[in-house]
Design a protein around this motif. Structure first.
Motif, short mmCIF file in Angstrom:
data_model
loop_
_atom_site.label_atom_id
_atom_site.label_comp_id
_atom_site.label_asym_id
_atom_site.label_seq_id
_atom_site.Cartn_x
_atom_site.Cartn_y
_atom_site.Cartn_z
N ALA A 301 -2.81 -3.35 0.18
CA ALA A 301 -3.18 -1.97 0.53
C ALA A 301 -2.50 -1.54 1.83
N VAL A 304 0.98 -0.55 1.03
CA VAL A 304 1.02 0.75 0.35
C VAL A 304 0.92 1.88 1.36
N ARG A 333 -9.82 1.56 -3.53
CA ARG A 333 -9.01 2.71 -3.94
C ARG A 333 -8.45 3.39 -2.69
N LEU A 361 6.45 -1.58 -4.28
CA LEU A 361 4.99 -1.52 -4.23
C LEU A 361 4.40 -1.77 -5.61
N ARG A 362 5.02 -1.25 -6.65
CA ARG A 362 4.50 -1.49 -8.00
C ARG A 362 4.54 -2.97 -8.34
N ILE A 365 1.62 -4.58 -6.53
CA ILE A 365 0.33 -4.20 -7.10
C ILE A 365 0.14 -4.83 -8.47
N LYS A 371 -3.21 -0.81 -10.06
CA LYS A 371 -2.48 0.33 -10.60
C LYS A 371 -2.00 1.22 -9.46
N LEU A 372 -0.84 1.82 -9.65
CA LEU A 372 -0.26 2.71 -8.64
C LEU A 372 0.19 3.99 -9.32
N GLU A 385 -1.56 7.01 -4.94
CA GLU A 385 -2.91 6.49 -5.19
C GLU A 385 -2.80 5.08 -5.75
N ALA A 386 -3.45 4.14 -5.07
CA ALA A 386 -3.45 2.74 -5.49
C ALA A 386 -4.87 2.30 -5.75
N THR A 387 -5.10 1.73 -6.93
CA THR A 387 -6.40 1.18 -7.28
C THR A 387 -6.24 -0.32 -7.45
N LEU A 388 -6.94 -1.09 -6.62
CA LEU A 388 -6.77 -2.54 -6.57
C LEU A 388 -8.10 -3.22 -6.82
#
Length: 399
Positions: A301, A304, A333, A361-362, A365, A371-372, A385-388
């Motif tokens: 994160a 990101v 998130r 970054l993708r 992740i 997900k990015l 937006e990154a959801t980890l």
């Protein structure tokens, strides 16, 4: 003649000549001693046959280059002696039940299987050769047994040495292949480390140098002293040049490594403060308990957010940035949104990166199964937006 290898391989002609001479002498001595076909009262014909035997034995000198010729000559000589004894009756050996074939047949029978590529022809020739030496139509069991051994020892020895040669060659090839594979693995490890370092260079150095360029640009505008403005401009130009040179050093690929010292979620405040210090209004909103995020997820994160803020400084001067971080027990998130830029981005600063920041970054992740999403927002700005997942099992987290 090759320079390397054992002496007998480097001087194989001399070795074969020596073998031929040795067996010619052996056959001549044993023949004159009366142990083979030599008659009690030798005449001119016997001496002619002795000369022919010497010539036949001498062909052993070419047993490597013409093994079938050597076998054929010795077989012809042995068959000639046999026919002269019976049925022609022109030769009366001192020992009628002896073996007419000279001892040269022993190394001669070795050649076809070891030096000839076509094994079928070699076995066929050796079968005929064995029949000629054994004289099964006119001989005793003892003579036939000795004749069979005379022609069988050489081929058996040839088969053994050929199998041993193939086995040693296979072992050498396997060892060389293992050595090549080990070398390739070492090269791959070094290449991956170089790629990882190049990626870290892009993440860290570009971030810091872009801050320096923006601070120098701000100082050039606000400074009252001309010398200060000139120095700030030189500093800004040097920073842009450094970014441009750095772009040429960044690798296309990057291997992520979690065993590093990249700050985790605790470093968000510093990144936001750095952006605000260079004139980009940045707001950080955090919801939930940061302790829910594991160190590995926190570092992803952090990267990101660092990449997103760096891109804002490059491509959206004058924009306002909102950083929102939501923590819960299942996920983290992170949303970075900037408003439309109010100024025109510097072409030098905008082109200073590798152009692969989002792609890298993708990759990071994906490793933690996150997900990015990155793209323009409805208000004309840009959102990342990154959801980890909140927790990723690693050796580090079990300590």
């Amino acid at each position: 003649m090759t320079e390397g290898g054992p002496w007998h391989r480097r001087h194989w002609v001399a070795v074969d000549v020596a073998i031929a001479v040795a067996f010619v002498l052996l056959d001549t001595v044993t023949t004159l001693a009366g142990t083979t076909w030599w008659p009690r009262d030798p005449g001119t014909g016997a001496w002619v046959l002795l000369g022919a035997q010497i010539l036949a034995g001498g062909t052993l000198a070419v047993r490597r280059v013409a093994p079938l010729t050597v076998v054929g000559v010795l077989a012809a000589f042995t068959l000639t002696v046999t026919l002269l004894v019976s049925p022609a009756g022109m030769l009366e050996p001192a020992h009628p039940d002896g073996l007419w074939a000279p001892y040269s047949t022993l190394p001669a029978a070795y050649g076809p299987l070891f030096y000839l590529q076509n094994r079928r022809i070699a076995f066929a020739v050796l079968a005929v050769f064995t029949v000629v030496v054994m004289r099964p139509w006119d001989s005793s069991f003892t003579t036939m047994t000795i004749g069979l051994l005379r022609t069988a020892v050489g081929p058996l020895l040839a088969l053994y040495l050929d199998a041993r040669k193939r086995m040693v060659q296979a072992l050498v090839e396997r060892a060389e292949r293992a050595e090549r594979e080990q070398h390739l693995l070492a090269e791959q490890a070094r290449a991956e480390e170089r790629v990882r370092l190049a990626g870290e260079m892009h993440d860290v150095v570009t971030h810091r140098v872009s801050l320096m360029v923006l601070q120098a640009g701000a100082l050039r505008v606000t400074a009252e002293d001309e010398n200060t403005r000139q120095a700030a401009e030189e500093l800004r130009a040097a920073g842009c040049q450094a970014l441009d040179e750095l772009r040429d050093l960044v690798s296309i690929l990057r291997t992520p490594s979690d065993g590093d010292r990249t700050p985790s979620v605790g470093g968000f405040d510093d990144l936001v403060a750095e952006s605000a210090a260079v004139g980009i209004p940045t707001e950080l909103v955090q919801e939930g308990d940061p302790a829910h995020a594991s160190p590995v997820v926190g570092r992803v994160a952090y990267r990101v957010l660092r990449e997103a803020l760096t891109n804002v400084r490059k491509h959206a001067p004058g924009a306002r940035v909102t950083v929102r971080v939501e923590y819960d027990e299942a996920r983290l998130r992170l949303t970075v949104h900037n408003t439309p830029p109010t100024g025109r981005p510097s072409s030098t600063l905008a082109g200073s990166g590798s152009g692969l920041g989002i792609a890298h970054l993708r990759q990071r992740i994906d490793l933690v199964h996150g997900k990015l999403r990155a793209g323009p927002s409805p208000d004309g700005g840009f959102s990342v937006e990154a959801t980890l997942p909140a927790h990723v099992p690693t050796a580090e987290t079990t300590v």
